[in-house]
Design an enzyme around this catalytic site. Structure first.
Site, short mmCIF file in Angstrom:
data_model
loop_
_atom_site.label_atom_id
_atom_site.label_comp_id
_atom_site.label_asym_id
_atom_site.label_seq_id
_atom_site.Cartn_x
_atom_site.Cartn_y
_atom_site.Cartn_z
N PRO A 206 1.01 -1.52 0.23
CA PRO A 206 -0.19 -0.09 0.01
C PRO A 206 0.57 1.06 -0.19
O PRO A 206 1.92 1.17 0.68
CB PRO A 206 -0.84 0.37 1.73
CG PRO A 206 -0.27 -1.25 1.92
CD PRO A 206 0.70 -1.71 0.74
N GLU A 207 0.22 2.59 -0.36
CA GLU A 207 0.87 3.41 -1.30
C GLU A 207 0.47 4.67 0.51
O GLU A 207 -0.19 4.13 1.04
CB GLU A 207 0.91 4.05 -2.18
CG GLU A 207 1.07 2.40 -2.63
CD GLU A 207 1.58 2.68 -4.50
OE1 GLU A 207 2.11 4.49 -5.12
OE2 GLU A 207 1.85 1.95 -5.29
N LYS B 241 4.46 5.08 4.76
CA LYS B 241 3.63 3.74 5.04
C LYS B 241 4.02 3.50 6.36
O LYS B 241 3.37 2.54 6.50
CB LYS B 241 4.91 3.07 3.74
CG LYS B 241 4.79 2.83 2.51
CD LYS B 241 5.41 2.65 1.29
CE LYS B 241 4.99 3.01 0.08
NZ LYS B 241 6.31 1.68 -1.06
N ARG C 68 10.56 -3.61 -8.87
CA ARG C 68 9.25 -3.94 -8.64
C ARG C 68 8.98 -3.58 -10.15
O ARG C 68 9.18 -3.09 -11.29
CB ARG C 68 9.01 -3.02 -7.69
CG ARG C 68 9.86 -2.31 -6.61
CD ARG C 68 8.93 -3.34 -5.67
NE ARG C 68 7.68 -2.56 -5.10
CZ ARG C 68 7.61 -1.57 -4.24
NH1 ARG C 68 8.71 -0.98 -4.04
NH2 ARG C 68 5.75 -1.50 -4.07
#
Ligand SMILES: [Zn+2]
Length: 261
Positions: free
Chosen positions: A2-3, A51, A250
């Site tokens: 999650p960002e 985060k 990524r």
């Protein structure tokens, strides 16, 4: 992972759910925190930094958690049957008489004095979810490694905190910048961070998560997750390639026409 937009929403939900009522349950199922029970304390709010989540308690301590890859905080009615709380992947249970917050598969947990929170965040760049983020420091951090690909640098939380693969892709697409362009080759780096800030805050503040402003299913990104589908600007097929240094690569989604090398 999650960002920043997700983390800000989680922080707001935890703050609301736990505000102003004593904890009837305060279990931390984390090896280094065995024996710590937060029952009887009150939460005085949860904030996010990039985060990271910081749940502040009225005894001058802060519970620090991080979702890493698969973690979540679920909020449920305390009166609901307690079965899920026994699952082995539950890491924390913070409950008042109204709401219970269950931390599942959390990737990190510490309990520190609130005045020493900064020591947990020292390795991070400025928080892009802040109301007025320190963009000058983000740019200075970026320029410290001028040959590094811009996409890789945007993912580095020590440059600026909050961006993951979604806002890497969406920010660079908006500015028509290839993810592998060197950081020094980016004309207006401050604008990149400002865009990421603006997009993530809009998503966090809106009715549901969206990088485009459109909340309809299938319309929440311009490029991220859209490999093989037409660019929303030029109809060229979106591609994806790994960015970063193995084994930490990524996926970076981009339009080869709008974002040429
Ligand atoms: Zn395009």
């Amino acid at each position: 992972m999650p960002e920043g937009d997700v983390l800000l929403r989680v922080a707001r939900r935890l703050s609301l759910a736990l505000s102003d009522r004593p904890l009837l349950r305060g279990e931390l199922r984390w090896p280094s925190l065995a024996g710590h029970d937060l029952t009887g304390l009150r939460s005085v709010g949860t904030v996010s930094y990039g985060k990271h989540l910081l749940t502040r308690l009225d005894d001058g301590r802060t519970l620090h958690t991080h979702l890493r890859m698969d973690g979540t905080w679920q909020v449920r009615h305390t009166a609901d049957p307690p079965e899920p709380l026994r699952r082995p992947n539950v890491r924390a249970v913070l409950g008042t008489d109204q709401w219970t917050c269950v931390g599942l598969q959390l990737g990190m947990m510490d309990l520190v004095r609130t005045r020493e929170e900064a020591s947990l965040l020292r390795h991070l760049g400025p928080d892009l979810m802040a109301d007025d983020p320190d963009l000058d420091t983000a740019v200075a951090n970026l320029q410290a490694d001028p040959e590094r690909p811009i996409g890789e640098a945007l993912l580095d939380q020590s440059v600026a905190a909050g961006i993951g693969t979604i806002y890497l892709a969406e920010t660079l697409w908006r500015h028509r910048i290839n993810p592998w362009r060197s950081s020094s080759g980016v004309q207006a780096p401050r604008e990149l961070f400002a865009t990421a800030h603006r997009l993530m805050r809009r998503s966090a503040d809106g009715p549901s998560l969206t990088a485009t402003g459109d909340t309809r299913a299938g319309h929440t990104t311009h490029v991220h997750g859209r490999e093989g589908r037409g660019c929303r600007r030029c109809r060229t097929l979106i591609v994806v390639a790994p960015i970063g240094v193995e084994p930490m690569t990524r996926p970076a989604y981009y339009c080869p026409a709008c974002q040429p090398d």
